[in-house]
Scaffold this motif. Structure first.
Motif, mmCIF file in Angstrom:
data_model
loop_
_atom_site.group_PDB
_atom_site.id
_atom_site.type_symbol
_atom_site.label_atom_id
_atom_site.label_comp_id
_atom_site.label_asym_id
_atom_site.label_seq_id
_atom_site.Cartn_x
_atom_site.Cartn_y
_atom_site.Cartn_z
ATOM 1 N N TYR A 66 0.846 -1.191 0.000
ATOM 2 C CA TYR A 66 0.000 0.000 0.000
ATOM 3 C C TYR A 66 0.880 1.239 0.000
ATOM 4 O O TYR A 66 1.746 1.407 0.861
ATOM 5 C CB TYR A 66 -0.922 0.026 1.216
ATOM 6 C CG TYR A 66 -1.907 1.173 1.156
ATOM 7 C CD1 TYR A 66 -2.922 1.194 0.207
ATOM 8 C CD2 TYR A 66 -1.813 2.251 2.037
ATOM 9 C CE1 TYR A 66 -3.817 2.246 0.130
ATOM 10 C CE2 TYR A 66 -2.700 3.305 1.975
ATOM 11 C CZ TYR A 66 -3.705 3.303 1.015
ATOM 12 O OH TYR A 66 -4.596 4.344 0.932
ATOM 13 N N VAL A 67 0.633 2.100 -0.973
ATOM 14 C CA VAL A 67 1.416 3.326 -1.138
ATOM 15 C C VAL A 67 0.494 4.519 -0.901
ATOM 16 O O VAL A 67 -0.467 4.725 -1.650
ATOM 17 C CB VAL A 67 2.029 3.399 -2.549
ATOM 18 C CG1 VAL A 67 2.888 4.645 -2.692
ATOM 19 C CG2 VAL A 67 2.834 2.144 -2.851
ATOM 20 N N PRO A 68 0.738 5.308 0.132
ATOM 21 C CA PRO A 68 -0.147 6.437 0.415
ATOM 22 C C PRO A 68 -0.010 7.531 -0.637
ATOM 23 O O PRO A 68 0.995 7.616 -1.360
ATOM 24 C CB PRO A 68 0.331 6.926 1.782
ATOM 25 C CG PRO A 68 1.761 6.510 1.848
ATOM 26 C CD PRO A 68 1.844 5.207 1.096
ATOM 27 N N ALA A 69 -1.018 8.371 -0.709
ATOM 28 C CA ALA A 69 -1.029 9.445 -1.713
ATOM 29 C C ALA A 69 0.134 10.396 -1.525
ATOM 30 O O ALA A 69 0.627 10.999 -2.493
ATOM 31 C CB ALA A 69 -2.357 10.197 -1.626
ATOM 32 N N GLN A 70 0.625 10.546 -0.306
ATOM 33 C CA GLN A 70 1.673 11.524 -0.010
ATOM 34 C C GLN A 70 3.078 10.993 -0.296
ATOM 35 O O GLN A 70 4.065 11.720 -0.115
ATOM 36 C CB GLN A 70 1.586 11.943 1.463
ATOM 37 C CG GLN A 70 0.290 12.672 1.828
ATOM 38 C CD GLN A 70 -0.828 11.718 2.219
ATOM 39 O OE1 GLN A 70 -0.736 10.509 1.989
ATOM 40 N NE2 GLN A 70 -1.883 12.236 2.813
ATOM 41 N N TYR A 71 3.187 9.747 -0.719
ATOM 42 C CA TYR A 71 4.510 9.175 -0.976
ATOM 43 C C TYR A 71 5.209 9.917 -2.106
ATOM 44 O O TYR A 71 4.632 10.151 -3.176
ATOM 45 C CB TYR A 71 4.373 7.696 -1.331
ATOM 46 C CG TYR A 71 5.638 7.073 -1.882
ATOM 47 C CD1 TYR A 71 6.737 6.835 -1.056
ATOM 48 C CD2 TYR A 71 5.736 6.732 -3.229
ATOM 49 C CE1 TYR A 71 7.905 6.262 -1.561
ATOM 50 C CE2 TYR A 71 6.891 6.161 -3.740
ATOM 51 C CZ TYR A 71 7.969 5.928 -2.915
ATOM 52 O OH TYR A 71 9.118 5.360 -3.418
ATOM 53 N N ASP A 72 6.468 10.277 -1.874
ATOM 54 C CA ASP A 72 7.315 10.930 -2.865
ATOM 55 C C ASP A 72 8.527 10.031 -3.104
ATOM 56 O O ASP A 72 9.300 9.779 -2.169
ATOM 57 C CB ASP A 72 7.774 12.295 -2.358
ATOM 58 C CG ASP A 72 8.648 13.043 -3.358
ATOM 59 O OD1 ASP A 72 9.054 12.447 -4.378
ATOM 60 O OD2 ASP A 72 8.946 14.224 -3.097
ATOM 61 N N PRO A 73 8.709 9.506 -4.304
ATOM 62 C CA PRO A 73 9.835 8.594 -4.552
ATOM 63 C C PRO A 73 11.199 9.190 -4.204
ATOM 64 O O PRO A 73 12.156 8.440 -3.964
ATOM 65 C CB PRO A 73 9.731 8.311 -6.052
ATOM 66 C CG PRO A 73 8.322 8.607 -6.415
ATOM 67 C CD PRO A 73 7.884 9.709 -5.506
ATOM 68 N N LYS A 74 11.280 10.506 -4.123
ATOM 69 C CA LYS A 74 12.550 11.144 -3.785
ATOM 70 C C LYS A 74 12.843 11.105 -2.287
ATOM 71 O O LYS A 74 13.976 11.365 -1.870
ATOM 72 C CB LYS A 74 12.546 12.597 -4.274
ATOM 73 C CG LYS A 74 12.412 12.754 -5.782
ATOM 74 C CD LYS A 74 12.359 14.211 -6.178
ATOM 75 C CE LYS A 74 12.175 14.378 -7.688
ATOM 76 N NZ LYS A 74 12.073 15.812 -8.062
ATOM 77 N N THR A 75 11.835 10.797 -1.501
ATOM 78 C CA THR A 75 11.984 10.808 -0.047
ATOM 79 C C THR A 75 11.728 9.416 0.509
ATOM 80 O O THR A 75 10.628 8.888 0.344
ATOM 81 C CB THR A 75 10.999 11.799 0.596
ATOM 82 O OG1 THR A 75 11.192 13.101 0.028
ATOM 83 C CG2 THR A 75 11.194 11.855 2.099
ATOM 84 N N PRO A 76 12.706 8.812 1.160
ATOM 85 C CA PRO A 76 12.487 7.468 1.719
ATOM 86 C C PRO A 76 11.326 7.470 2.703
ATOM 87 O O PRO A 76 11.186 8.382 3.525
ATOM 88 C CB PRO A 76 13.809 7.141 2.413
ATOM 89 C CG PRO A 76 14.816 8.052 1.789
ATOM 90 C CD PRO A 76 14.079 9.296 1.425
ATOM 91 N N ALA A 77 10.489 6.439 2.608
ATOM 92 C CA ALA A 77 9.303 6.339 3.451
ATOM 93 C C ALA A 77 9.515 5.334 4.575
ATOM 94 O O ALA A 77 10.274 4.375 4.446
ATOM 95 C CB ALA A 77 8.092 5.930 2.609
ATOM 96 N N ALA A 78 8.804 5.562 5.670
ATOM 97 C CA ALA A 78 8.762 4.573 6.740
ATOM 98 C C ALA A 78 8.047 3.311 6.231
ATOM 99 O O ALA A 78 7.408 3.325 5.173
ATOM 100 C CB ALA A 78 8.046 5.142 7.958
ATOM 101 N N VAL A 79 8.169 2.224 6.993
ATOM 102 C CA VAL A 79 7.623 0.926 6.577
ATOM 103 C C VAL A 79 6.893 0.289 7.750
ATOM 104 O O VAL A 79 7.370 0.339 8.885
ATOM 105 C CB VAL A 79 8.737 -0.036 6.112
ATOM 106 C CG1 VAL A 79 8.131 -1.339 5.599
ATOM 107 C CG2 VAL A 79 9.616 0.599 5.056
ATOM 108 N N MET A 80 5.742 -0.331 7.444
ATOM 109 C CA MET A 80 5.046 -1.127 8.462
ATOM 110 C C MET A 80 4.589 -2.431 7.839
ATOM 111 O O MET A 80 3.962 -2.440 6.773
ATOM 112 C CB MET A 80 3.862 -0.368 9.042
ATOM 113 C CG MET A 80 3.230 -1.058 10.240
ATOM 114 S SD MET A 80 2.280 0.107 11.245
ATOM 115 C CE MET A 80 1.791 -0.958 12.609
ATOM 116 N N VAL A 81 4.907 -3.540 8.504
ATOM 117 C CA VAL A 81 4.539 -4.879 8.046
ATOM 118 C C VAL A 81 3.321 -5.355 8.825
ATOM 119 O O VAL A 81 3.276 -5.247 10.060
ATOM 120 C CB VAL A 81 5.711 -5.861 8.236
ATOM 121 C CG1 VAL A 81 5.273 -7.295 7.921
ATOM 122 C CG2 VAL A 81 6.891 -5.460 7.360
#
Length: 347
Positions: A66-81
């Motif tokens: 699941y990729v949230p709308a605010q995800y920016d490929p230039k900025t590493p995102a947190a992760v939850m399993v």
């Protein structure tokens, strides 16, 4: 003649939870943060994906990203399993995690995160391998299906094997598509029942990979105890492991209920979670224990999931890569969780 007795948790429960008369409740309703609200940006859930595991000798594992709308490929995102992940992805279901993620990201109460929903694997396509032989023998011994026995082998075994599967196989498959944070400070994991104990176990075994844990109705009981002679500990040993082993830098939310009695072959789920909460408290962990009336189901955990997520990710700063978690001073001043005797005839 003395009346039969039952141990029941009394400390820190609401008054209603101390009344054992009547049937178990159906569970509290979901709040607005669990619903799909107008104007809140929604992300994208992938199709079902799969991988073939090396860690588990050819096991096939399905998952969703699941990729949230605010995800920016230039900025590493947190992760939850999310373990048993397929059960969380229905926005109209009884534990709609996607809605909670959308709402709390929009409110800036949790960071932008990629959520990975992973299901237990299937070993049926790899006959003759060591994993297949173990799972097949376990299924026959306990009259469980091969699929269910594979889930127990992954989730209930007290070792680093499942954590390594996540670190070495599943998360790299996700990071091949998306820009993920690498620090444990930005990695969380959750699940219920056997998925709850494996969430704690993953962080315990690999605290440099996962530092934030939510466990619903966790099976800290003797399910895989002594099944593998190379892994002498079972889930029922976890309170003592917490007390005796070196402190891990992890943050943990535990949830359970007084009517959680899934299977007395392995022990008591409520008493096991009380023991876990006390062990975490006595070792000064940053933890929270939520104990209600619920049965062995997700109803209570789902109702408080927004609160759990806010607590788990509180004070998160994307400019940092680490934090030393400390027990809340208010919790540190409180006594351990205690039990009192209640009349079984009034249950």
């Amino acid at each position: 003649m003395h009346k039969p007795l039952l141990l029941a948790l009394c400390l820190s429960l609401p008054a209603a939870a101390q009344n054992f008369s009547g049937p178990a409740p159906q569970g509290p309703p979901l709040t607005a943060d669990s619903l799909q609200n107008p104007g809140v940006p929604t992300g994208t859930l992938s199709d079902k994906l799969s991988l073939t595991s090396r860690t588990y000798d050819g096991m096939t594992s399905n998952y969703w990203i699941y990729v949230p709308a605010q995800y920016d490929p230039k900025t590493p995102a947190a992760v939850m399993v999310f373990n048993d992940g397929g059960g969380y992805i229905d926005r109209k279901g009884n534990h709609p995690a996607l809605n909670v993620i959308d709402n709390l990201i929009a409110q800036h109460k949790i960071p932008v995160m990629i959520a990975v929903f992973t299901d237990p694997g299937d070993i049926s396509g790899a006959p003759g391998t060591p994993t297949y032989k173990f799972v097949d023998a376990y299924s026959k011994k306990w009259s469980r299906t091969l699929k269910d026995s594979m889930r127990s082998t992954e989730y209930d075994t007290v070792s680093d094997r499942y954590a390594r599967f996540l670190r070495d196989e599943l998360l790299p498959a996700v990071s091949a598509k998306y820009n993920l944070r690498k620090d444990a400070y930005s990695h969380a994991i959750t699940g219920m029942s056997s998925g709850g104990i494996t969430s704690l176990n993953a962080a315990w075994q690999l605290p440099d990979e996962f530092s934030r844990v939510i466990s619903w109705i966790g099976s800290f009981t003797a399910i895989q105890w002594n099944e593998d002679p190379n892994v002498p500990d079972g889930g029922q040993d976890y309170p003592e492991k917490v007390l005796r082993e070196p402190h891990r830098n992890i943050r943990v939310w535990l949830q359970d209920g007084s009517n959680d009695q899934e299977n007395n072959r392995y022990g008591s789920w409520p008493l096991a979670n009380i023991r876990m909460a006390n062990a975490l408290k006595l070792k000064s962990y940053d933890f929270h224990f939520s104990f209600g009336l619920g049965p062995h189901s997700p109803v209570e955990g789902a109702a408080e999931f927004p609160e759990e997520m806010i607590w788990l990710w509180r004070d998160y700063d994307p400019a940092h890569t680490e934090q030393t978690y400390a027990q809340d001073p208010a919790e540190a001043t409180r006594p351990p969780f205690r039990v009192s005797i209640a009349n079984r005839e009034a249950h």
